[in-house]
Scaffold this motif. Structure first.
Motif: not given
Ligand code: GP9
Ligand code: MN
Length: 419
Positions: A368-370, A355, A389, A278, A280, A361-365
């Motif tokens: 790894g979820e959006q 993040y 973000c 992905t 990410f 796309i803004c992911y939770d670091r």
């Protein structure tokens, strides 16, 4: 040059910190041996292929008491590849989004590490067994104040000791020792390796591990050449010790940029055991190893903060105890508590402590979820105004813009720096 006050204000406000880290000056007057590890990515560190360790020596450094290993350190290069990584390291400025700053802005004035260290008595040299005009190094090194470049002609290169791009890394390091011994101290020396370069060719007799098995010859052959480079660095450490060059030096090792591009994602997902790569994952694959080895230090550890090539200049200068008060740069001393908490990639993507922003796309670091947005009115790559973000994205854009202003406007020409 009327952008200068605004840029200075930004740097004072957002980048610089007044307090010195407790690592300030721990390597005062030591020589610096900087190894630019060609195409080395972090995913090979402490990992295996065909049941074998890929980088046994570098793995041992991650646990070494004299070594700091930064496991979340990102390359920030673009089309200028190795030269972009050099530019980041020497200046703590961003490379350009298109082309190579080493070619297009080689006549600029800079305030690079060799110049700053030069004022503190350092002699700066680069070792690289390639033609001096590659990446326009001969011109650019002059602007960066590098004192001497040991290129191809400084080495004995034969058919036997070469592969692919030229002299193999083991003879390269071995032959460099004599040159290193001839230098006035203290010196800042950079070694740019070559064997672990696309397309990762290596003769059978130099292979200690077998290639991987996937649909990508590039990824398959990457592992044996990475291992070869690992062995060459191990051998270099031993030669430094044997020749009395080790004790008075710090050794920094950094991957310059990715070796495996997104074109090999199918093979990469097979290797990593993931269904797909992905945006990410792609961003996480831009991590490159960064080691700082300080002989006799005893306090080394694995560091997890988000960091990148932009941080190298302030980190090294602080370790050496060299002040650069009026300097303009965009990174932080990695040992300082007070750091900005994101790393900007040149395409505007970023990694913050919380993040990862990639492909719009803004992911939770951590997961790894959006990140779920309150009002999800984002279309394609435009991020919702209230996205988590967005504030960092704006700052990243501003910062990259200021760096571009400095470079395109050749603004260092208008600045004076303390002696
Ligand atoms: C060339 C070497 C490799 O001298 O630095 O450059 P790269 O292709 O990796 O940018
Ligand atoms: Mn390179």
């Amino acid at each position: 040059g009327n952008e200068i006050p605004e840029i200075k204000a930004y740097v004072e406000e957002n980048i610089k910190t007044d307090q010195k880290s407790d690592m300030f000056g721990v390597a005062k007057n030591k020589n610096v041996i900087f190894i630019n590890a060609e195409s080395l990515q972090s995913f090979v560190i402490n990992d295996e292929v065909n049941g074998e360790e890929i980088t046994p020596f570098l793995n041992s450094l991650t646990e070494d008491e004299d070594t700091y290993y930064f496991e979340n350190f990102y390359h920030q290069t673009e089309q200028g590849k190795t030269s972009d990584s050099e530019f980041l390291v020497e200046n703590s400025l961003y490379p350009l989004s298109r082309g190579a700053v080493f070619f297009t802005q080689a006549q600029n004035e800079y305030h690079a590490m060799p110049e700053i260290m030069g004022k503190a008595g350092y002699n700066s040299v680069v070792f690289h067994a390639n033609n001096k005009t590659f990446w326009n190094r001969d011109q650019m090194y002059e602007s960066l104040d590098v004192d001497k470049f040991y290129g191809e002609e400084a080495y004995e290169v034969t058919e036997d000791n070469s592969v692919g791009w030229g002299l193999k890394d083991k003879p390269f390091f071995e032959q460099s020792i004599d040159h290193l011994q001839s230098l006035d101290e203290p010196y800042y020396s950079k070694f740019i390796t070559l064997t672990n370069h696309f397309p990762f060719e290596l003769p059978e007799e130099d292979r200690s591990i077998e290639p991987y098995d996937s649909n990508s010859a590039t990824l398959n052959n990457y592992f044996p050449t990475v291992r070869y480079m690992d062995e060459s660095i191990e051998q270099f450490f031993a030669q430094l010790k044997a020749n009395g060059l080790y004790e008075d030096s710090i050794i920094v090792i950094m991957g310059d940029h990715y070796g495996i591009s997104a074109n090999h994602n199918r093979a990469m997902s097979q290797y990593l055991g993931e269904e797909e790569i992905t945006p990410f994952d792609q961003t996480q694959l831009q991590r490159v190893p960064f080691f700082i080895h300080i002989p006799g230090h005893g306090k080394g550890e694995v560091r997890s903060e988000v960091s990148g090539q932009i941080d190298v200049k302030p980190t090294i200068l602080n370790l050496l105890g060299i002040e650069h008060q009026n300097d303009i740069y965009f990174g932080n001393d990695l040992f300082s508590e007070d750091r900005k908490d994101y790393i900007a990639l040149r395409n505007g993507d970023f990694i913050s402590e919380d993040y990862i922003f990639a492909s719009g796309i803004c992911y939770d670091r951590q997961s790894g979820e959006q990140v779920k947005e309150e009002s999800d009115d984002s279309i394609d790559s435009s991020l919702a105004e209230d996205s988590a973000c967005t504030p960092i994205k704006k700052q990243v854009e501003q910062e990259l813009g200021y760096s571009d202003d400095l470079i395109y406007g050749d603004l260092f020409r208008f600045m004076e720096f303390e002696k």
